[in-house]
Each structure stands twice: as structure tokens, then as C-alpha cells.
Design a protein around this motif. Sequence first.
Motif, PDB file in Angstrom:
ATOM      1  N   THR A 290       0.834  -1.208   0.000  1.00 43.40           N
ATOM      2  CA  THR A 290       0.000   0.000   0.000  1.00 43.40           C
ATOM      3  C   THR A 290       0.868   1.257   0.000  1.00 43.40           C
ATOM      4  OG1 THR A 290      -1.497  -1.256   1.381  1.00 43.40           O
ATOM      5  CG2 THR A 290      -2.004   1.069   1.099  1.00 43.40           C
ATOM      6  N   ASN A 294       0.616   3.994  -3.080  1.00 45.83           N
ATOM      7  CA  ASN A 294       0.249   5.388  -2.807  1.00 45.83           C
ATOM      8  C   ASN A 294       1.334   6.341  -3.281  1.00 45.83           C
ATOM      9  OD1 ASN A 294      -2.128   4.612  -1.650  1.00 45.83           O
ATOM     10  ND2 ASN A 294      -1.432   4.863   0.469  1.00 45.83           N
ATOM     11  N   ASP A 356       6.342   4.480   1.869  1.00 48.22           N
ATOM     12  CA  ASP A 356       5.813   5.660   1.179  1.00 48.22           C
ATOM     13  C   ASP A 356       6.893   6.747   1.096  1.00 48.22           C
ATOM     14  OD1 ASP A 356       4.525   8.170   0.623  1.00 48.22           O
ATOM     15  OD2 ASP A 356       2.601   7.279   1.154  1.00 48.22           O
TER      16      ASP A 356
END
Length: 497
Positions: A290, A294, A356
Motif C-alpha cells: 500500500t 500510494n 511511502d
Amino acid sequence: MVDKQNDYNENQIQVLEGLEAVRKRPGMYIGSTGPKGLHHLVYEIVDNAIDEALAGYCTEIEVEILPGDIIRVTDNGRGIPTGIHPKEKISAATVVYTILHAGGKFGGGGYKVAGGLHGVGASVVNALSEYLELTVYDGTHIHFQRFDRGNYSEPLKIIGDTDKTGTSVLFKPDPEIFQETTVFDYETLLKRLREQAFLNAGIKIIFTDKRNESEPVGETLHYEGGIRQFVEHIHKTRGVTPLSEEVIYVNGMEGDTFAEIALQYNDTYNDLILSFANNIHTPDGGTHETGFKNALTKVINNYGKKFGYLKDDDKLLGDDVREGLTAIVSVKLTNCEFEGQTKGRLGNPEVRPFVDKIVTEKLMNYFEENPTVAKAIFDKSVQAQKAREAAKKARELTRRKSALESSSLPGKLADCSERDASLTEIYIVEGDSAGGSAKEGRDRKYQAILPLWGKMLNVEKARIDKVYGYEKLKPVVTALGTSIGEDFDLTTLRYGK
Ligand code: 1YM
């Protein structure tokens, strides 16, 4: 982990009861006693050698399938400790192979590969083997011990001298346990070992199948480029053309947590993201995946905005920026938490912002330093966005159309009279003449014939907007009655076969 305060008696009971419990309910420990469980035995032993490599002491692992489907795994690490365990009064190596909960390293620290079994692997493999032979080279002596279905009659003994260090484990899976098969599949083992070699750059895994004595086969798996070469390998084996020459690679470390990502685009419309936590594949994704997705979406959008290619309210979606993407996301941490029914998803919440951050910062830098590659990726994403919008329009058009001409079947279809789809068959034939003879020979109650002409579209390789617009495909879709894409509904299928 062994609690060092545990007393001797408790561990003695574990030796007897632990391995017996494994033999009674093997599925609890290795998932199944089918082929999957059988191959799992190899992974458990190899994982211990890979742990030793991750700790920095082992560079080479040899894996052999010997005649009779006997496995031998040998590494050049430190060798499992042979000293007498103060509490157990037996060699530490014997403890590792006989006590169910002694697999977790005594020392602690470092990354542990063993995911499903949390390090109890060696004793489980021993319990489920007809016999197992353990040889430890400590730089001075060769130590040896044999086990039969987990039991031993003699302790670990010195059988010779050596200047080498390492561990060698030979085992024969017990046919009483693996009743379905005890035959190893070369390709299955090769795939997994190759994956481990990619995920641990620099490790050399020498794999040989010696079952056919006159003709051994094998491969040396050694990738200094690690997961970059994993991406290249995927593209090569799938026969797809990369969008740009170089595989993009970013990594980062914070405390004990390490993350690395390799990615490259290709000329297909599909994406493939493989994620791993401590070398274990996470097919259901998780926080590492994830975080990556992102960041990728964010970076490509930011790039478009920064260079004025994207208007303020224009936005590329995740699906747009992932079209044609192949990526490997690999994280290594000291406390992996796996979630979900099959434990196929990484749960650690701290990993998401960590991945991220690395991808956002380093991919942005990469784009600035490699403007040609960045523009090519951005343009591809915009193409995907356009195709998505075109497909949406085409879909709406088909929906409106099918609402109007709801039950009209293709003119060329020679339908059957039976309406119960579980009893009917459709034959899709090429051209009128084939259609003609098929019609003559059919049972018109159950068998329908649909003739087609010309070149059909390979829908697996085409974008969905093209599929919607392909005239020659429409009779097939209408005849089958299920619609396609988002509207696909199997319950309205008109033929059972
Ligand atoms: C062919 C399989 O098991 N290699 C292996 C295992 C161990 C060590 C080295 C090792 C670990 C440590 C210290 C440590 C293991 N040791 C243990 C235990 N190859 C294979 N190579 N010294 C050696 O982790 O501190 C379990 S596995 F518990 F005894 F330390």
C-alpha cells in the motif's frame, strides 16, 4: 523462543511430546501432507541457511535432490552450535533438531526468514522424515548425528577433522506421512530457490537434481543485482518489451527496518506487483505494498503537475499509473506480523509510511535525474487514463444498447431449443462451411452453433476499450449472454458447455 529460565524437565517433555504431536497432526505445522507440504520441508531447511547468510556468515548454499527423492542442503556458514546446552545437557544442534520450540535462535536479533513456522522448522522436518542426517563442520571437527522419525540412539559425535565450516542436512521425507507423494518437482523447487536468490542479492544457491544419475540437471542461482534482476527475469520469461532500458531501484533503512523496491514498465496493459516481507511472499499485499502504490500514484501526479502536463483538477488514478508495471517490493524487519485467513498480508502499520517516504523521495529524485524515462512513464499513464475513459463510454453505450435490443441474438447463431443452460452446449466454429456441416450434425435440442469469420481479438492482450468496440466479438458476447468486464454476470450464461 526458548525461555532460558525454563527448566530441564519441561524441555525433556517437549522432546517426546513435541515431535509426536507433529507426526500426529502434520497439517498443523506444514499446512498439508500433499505436495505443498512436502516441498515446504525443503524451504524450512533452506530458510535456516538463508538466515545464516542474512546474518553475514554464509555465502553459498547447495541444494541437491538425490536418487530416491532424498534432499541434501549444505551451507558454508558458522555451523549450528555443537556445544552442550547447559540446561538440556545435550548438544545445541540436537536441541534445534529435536525440541519443537527451540528453532527460534537462542541469540536473538537479526532478521528471521521462517515465517509460517517461526523457526520451529528444523525439528518439524526431522519429525516428518523417515531419517535425517545432520553434519556440522566447525573449522576443526566434523560432527554427525542421525535421526529416525525424529528419534536418535546416539548423541552428536565427532567423526573426523575439517578446516571447513558449515552445516549439511540430508533427509528423506516419511512416506507414512506424505502418503500422496514423496516425489519432488524440480520446477517448483527451482522457482522458489531462484526467488530467494533474487531477494538476497549476492547469495549463491547451487541447485542440482541428481535423481537421474547419468544426467544430473541444475542451475546456479546468483544475482548480484538482486530484485532488479528479478524484474528483468519476469520481463524476459514473459516475453514482454520494457518501456525503458534500466530497472528503477530505490531502497532505504530506518532502525532495523529495510525496504527495497525495483520497478520497470513494459508494453502490456497488465500490472504485476510482487511483495515480500522477510523473504516471504505476501500474495495479499499489506502495508508495504500500500505504501508503495500510494507513493507511486503521488509521484507521477506531482511530476505531471510540476511540468504543467496535468491541469489542476486532472488526476491520474492508481490503475492508470500501474498499467504495464512490474514491481518487486521487499521489506525486512525484526517483527513481521502476517494477517488474514492465510497469513498472506503484512500488517505492521509502521511499514506503510516508511515505504511511502522512501519511494516518494527517491523516485522523485530519479524522475528529476532521468527526464526521458519520467516522461515516458507519465505519457503511458495518460494513455491508460484515456483508455479507461474510452472504456467507460463504450461500456455505457453497450449498456444502453442492450437495454433497447434486450433479447436479440446474433443472426448467424443456430440456437438450440432447450433453455436449461446446464444441459446445453455451444460450438463456435470458423466460417460458414464449418458452420454448415456442424449444423447438419448437431442435436438441435441441446447444441447451438455460432459461426465466426476473420481474425479474432486476443482479449487477454488488448485494452478493455478495444474489447468493447470489437465488432467480431459482439456475437460471442451476446450469444453467451453474460456481458463482459464490470457487467460480467455468470448466472446469465446461456450454455453450460
Ligand atoms: C542446511 C541448513 O541450519 N545453518 C545454520 C543454522 C544455524 C547457525 C548457522 C547458527 C546460528 C547462530 C549461531 C545464531 C542455527 N543455529 C541455531 C541455534 N543450515 C543451517 N547455520 N551460530 C550458528 O543464530 O546465533 C539454530 S539454526 F539455535 F543453535 F543457534
